[in-house]
Design an enzyme around this catalytic site. Structure first.
Site, PDB file in Angstrom:
ATOM      1  N   TYR A   1      18.859   1.132  15.726  1.00 10.67           N
ATOM      2  CA  TYR A   1      18.494   2.430  16.290  1.00 10.67           C
ATOM      3  C   TYR A   1      18.558   2.331  17.812  1.00 10.67           C
ATOM      4  CZ  TYR A   1      16.039   6.646  17.607  1.00 10.67           C
ATOM      5  OH  TYR A   1      15.730   7.862  18.175  1.00 10.67           O
TER       6      TYR A   1
ATOM      7  N   ASP B   1      20.187  -3.984  23.683  1.00  8.57           N
ATOM      8  CA  ASP B   1      19.251  -2.865  23.770  1.00  8.57           C
ATOM      9  C   ASP B   1      17.832  -3.405  23.687  1.00  8.57           C
ATOM     10  OD1 ASP B   1      17.703  -0.647  23.592  1.00  8.57           O
ATOM     11  OD2 ASP B   1      18.873   0.349  22.039  1.00  8.57           O
TER      12      ASP B   1
ATOM     13  N   LYS C   1      10.787   2.858  27.326  1.00 10.26           N
ATOM     14  CA  LYS C   1       9.411   2.706  26.829  1.00 10.26           C
ATOM     15  C   LYS C   1       8.445   2.117  27.872  1.00 10.26           C
ATOM     16  CE  LYS C   1      10.798   2.650  21.997  1.00 10.26           C
ATOM     17  NZ  LYS C   1      10.363   3.855  21.335  1.00 10.26           N
TER      18      LYS C   1
HETATM   19  C1  LIG Z   1      15.948   0.020  20.580  1.00  7.69           C
HETATM   20  C2  LIG Z   1      15.844   1.446  21.021  1.00  7.69           C
HETATM   21  N1  LIG Z   1      16.820   1.969  21.763  1.00  7.69           N
HETATM   22  C3  LIG Z   1      16.782   3.227  22.211  1.00  7.69           C
HETATM   23  C4  LIG Z   1      15.723   4.041  21.892  1.00  7.69           C
HETATM   24  C5  LIG Z   1      15.705   5.464  22.384  1.00  7.69           C
HETATM   25  O1  LIG Z   1      14.721   5.616  23.334  1.00  7.69           O
HETATM   26  P1  LIG Z   1      14.130   7.081  23.631  1.00  7.69           P
HETATM   27  O2  LIG Z   1      13.321   7.463  22.436  1.00  7.69           O
HETATM   28  O3  LIG Z   1      13.328   6.900  24.880  1.00  7.69           O
HETATM   29  O4  LIG Z   1      15.293   7.970  23.842  1.00  7.69           O
HETATM   30  C6  LIG Z   1      14.683   3.546  21.109  1.00  7.69           C
HETATM   31  C7  LIG Z   1      13.549   4.407  20.740  1.00  7.69           C
HETATM   32  O5  LIG Z   1      12.754   4.126  19.902  1.00  7.69           O
HETATM   33  C8  LIG Z   1      14.746   2.211  20.655  1.00  7.69           C
HETATM   34  O6  LIG Z   1      13.791   1.703  19.889  1.00  7.69           O
END
Ligand SMILES: Cc1ncc(COP(=O)(O)O)c(C=O)c1O
Length: 454
Positions: A156, A255, A282
């Site tokens: 994700y 990521d 985050k």
């Molecule tokens: C690994 C990862 N990448 C990207 C995101 C996307 O972040 P945002 O919700 O701030 O758009 C998340 C959100 O949970 C995430 O867990």
């Protein structure tokens, strides 16, 4: 009691405890589709509306209190309204929130991040992890001149179209490396753009990277599959991805939006890898909306506005002063010691949850690392999306409501997140309440036909 009666009893107990939330939800249905504005915080029959957060405690509008093991999906590493972060926000708010011009804080937060993370030579700020991922992918395409990306099944990375492939493809997905777009409305042609490979399967990933090297801009990977259930990468998997991408001239995007909290320099420090690009979000915003992405200076140079043909990255609230101030305060508080402490609490939590499953004889695996945990209801080891998805996922719908009833606020999908305001008593409470809640839903947890209740 039949499983149907048990689930009905759980739902009515929830309704009895949350009448104000139910009324507000009914009102929300008029102005918000499905009464909702954030898919991940919706759950059936309706979510409890919160009125207050303080430290690791939450209070809903019916006056029920919870220990917050969700932490706004891992972003509140210091809990709610931490005095140090609050002071930074208040001070900055009085000086202006967004000035339509750069502020010194953007240099300070960029320096704080580049000092912590070895692979980050330079960074840029955005407003969400989604935007961080979008821009990292754009940078990879601009730098390599190639169109495709490879992502992991179950990975994700937010809601950018190219990230919305095979996040939760369900039963019978197409054969690798084809993926399944997550839903209607996504850009057509995504299946050709985004290739999919299973997490923790190095041989297959190597094969796809080698075969598609001529069109592949980047491989994007989380050091731990977060949304699929806190499934850590095996060290040889990440190390192997680093090697094969380097060998093939394909960029590696790590990521770390969720995993940055695991070590001072992010999870990449634990794995000893240096990706070409990293995405963050985050916790680096101190509780305010944030994203950041960065990495090698030669790649990040594509955003240099002095260059001709540079990649633009506008955004009204990029690097806004309020988020930067909160983020800087949060990072200053997130010392080596603070990380070690929450990671140890996380170890205790995972061990306690796993013992509870064994004691009750319920098949289950607790995965995660450091301050992150997830409970999977399945027999076998969980090392990728499919082994997690083969588990009994529907039980969490009911277990979640029972845990709420018992004052434990967790992700409805079954994750627990430790924050710095927590100590042993909160961890003990979570383990004890999990045990009692599980005993309550035991018939649902072991019923193979449970999916019928979904
Ligand atoms: C690994 C990862 N990448 C990207 C995101 C996307 O972040 P945002 O919700 O701030 O758009 C998340 C959100 O949970 C995430 O867990």
């Amino acid at each position: 009691m039949s499983t149907e009666q048990l689930s009905a009893a759980i739902e009515s107990a929830y309704r009895r405890r949350t009448p104000r939330s139910e009324a507000l939800y009914r009102r929300a249905l008029q102005s918000l589709p499905g009464g909702d504005s954030r898919t991940s915080v919706f759950y059936q029959p309706y979510p409890a509306f919160m009125s207050r957060g303080q430290g690791c405690r939450l209070e809903d509008i019916d006056g029920n209190t919870y220990i917050d093991f969700l932490g706004n999906y891992t972003s509140l590493v210091h809990g709610h309204a931490h005095p140090g972060i609050l002071a930074a926000i208040q001070t900055q708010a009085a000086l202006g929130t967004a000035h339509g011009a750069p502020v010194e804080l953007q240099v300070l937060l960029a320096e704080a991040l580049t000092k912590r993370v070895k692979s980050l030579a330079q960074v840029r700020f955005a407003n969400s992890g989604t935007e961080a991922v979008l821009n990292a992918i754009r940078a990879a395409r601009a730098f390599t001149g190639r169109p495709r990306i490879l992502k992991m099944e179950g990975g994700y990375h937010g809601t950018y179209d190219a990230a919305e492939v095979s996040v939760d493809p369900g039963a019978d997905p197409p054969a690798f490396p084809l993926g399944r777009p997550e839903g209607p409305g996504l850009s057509p042609g995504l299946t050709g753009e985004v290739l999919i490979t299973p997490f923790n399967d190095l041989d297959r990933a190597r094969d796809v990277v080698r075969r598609h090297r001529a069109e592949l801009a980047a491989v994007i990977v989380e050091p731990m599959l977060g949304a699929a259930g806190m499934i850590p990468a095996e060290p040889e998997f990440l190390g192997g991805l680093r090697e094969i991408t380097r060998e093939c001239g394909v960029l590696l995007i790590c990521d770390e939006v969720l995993t940055f909290r695991l070590a001072f320099g992010g999870a990449q420090e634990l794995f000893g890898i240096e990706p070409d690009l990293t995405t963050l979000g985050k916790i680096i915003g101190g509780g305010l909306p944030v994203g950041a992405f960065g990495g090698r200076a030669d790649i990040m140079a594509c955003f240099d506005p002095r260059r001709s043909g540079f990649v633009g990255q506008a955004g009204t609230f990029n690097a806004n002063a309020l988020t930067l101030a909160a983020g800087l305060a949060a990072l200053e508080l997130l010392t080596h010691d603070a990380i070690t402490r929450i990671n140890r609490l996380g170890d205790t939590l995972r061990a306690g949850l796993q013992d509870t499953l064994s004691r009750l004889g319920i098949p289950g695996q607790v995965t995660g690392a450091g301050s992150l945990a997830h409970v999977h209801f399945c027999e076998g080891p969980v090392r990728d999306y499919r082994s997690a998805a083969a588990g009994q996922r529907t039980v969490w719908r009911w277990l979640h409501l029972v845990l709420l009833h018992r004052g434990i606020f967790v992700a409805p999908r079954g994750s627990f997140v430790v924050s710095t305001p927590m100590a042993e008593p909160e961890i003990r409470a979570a383990i004890a309440q999990f045990g009692d809640a599980l005993a309550e839903v035991q018939p649902l947890a072991v019923a193979p036909a449970l999916t019928a209740l979904a």
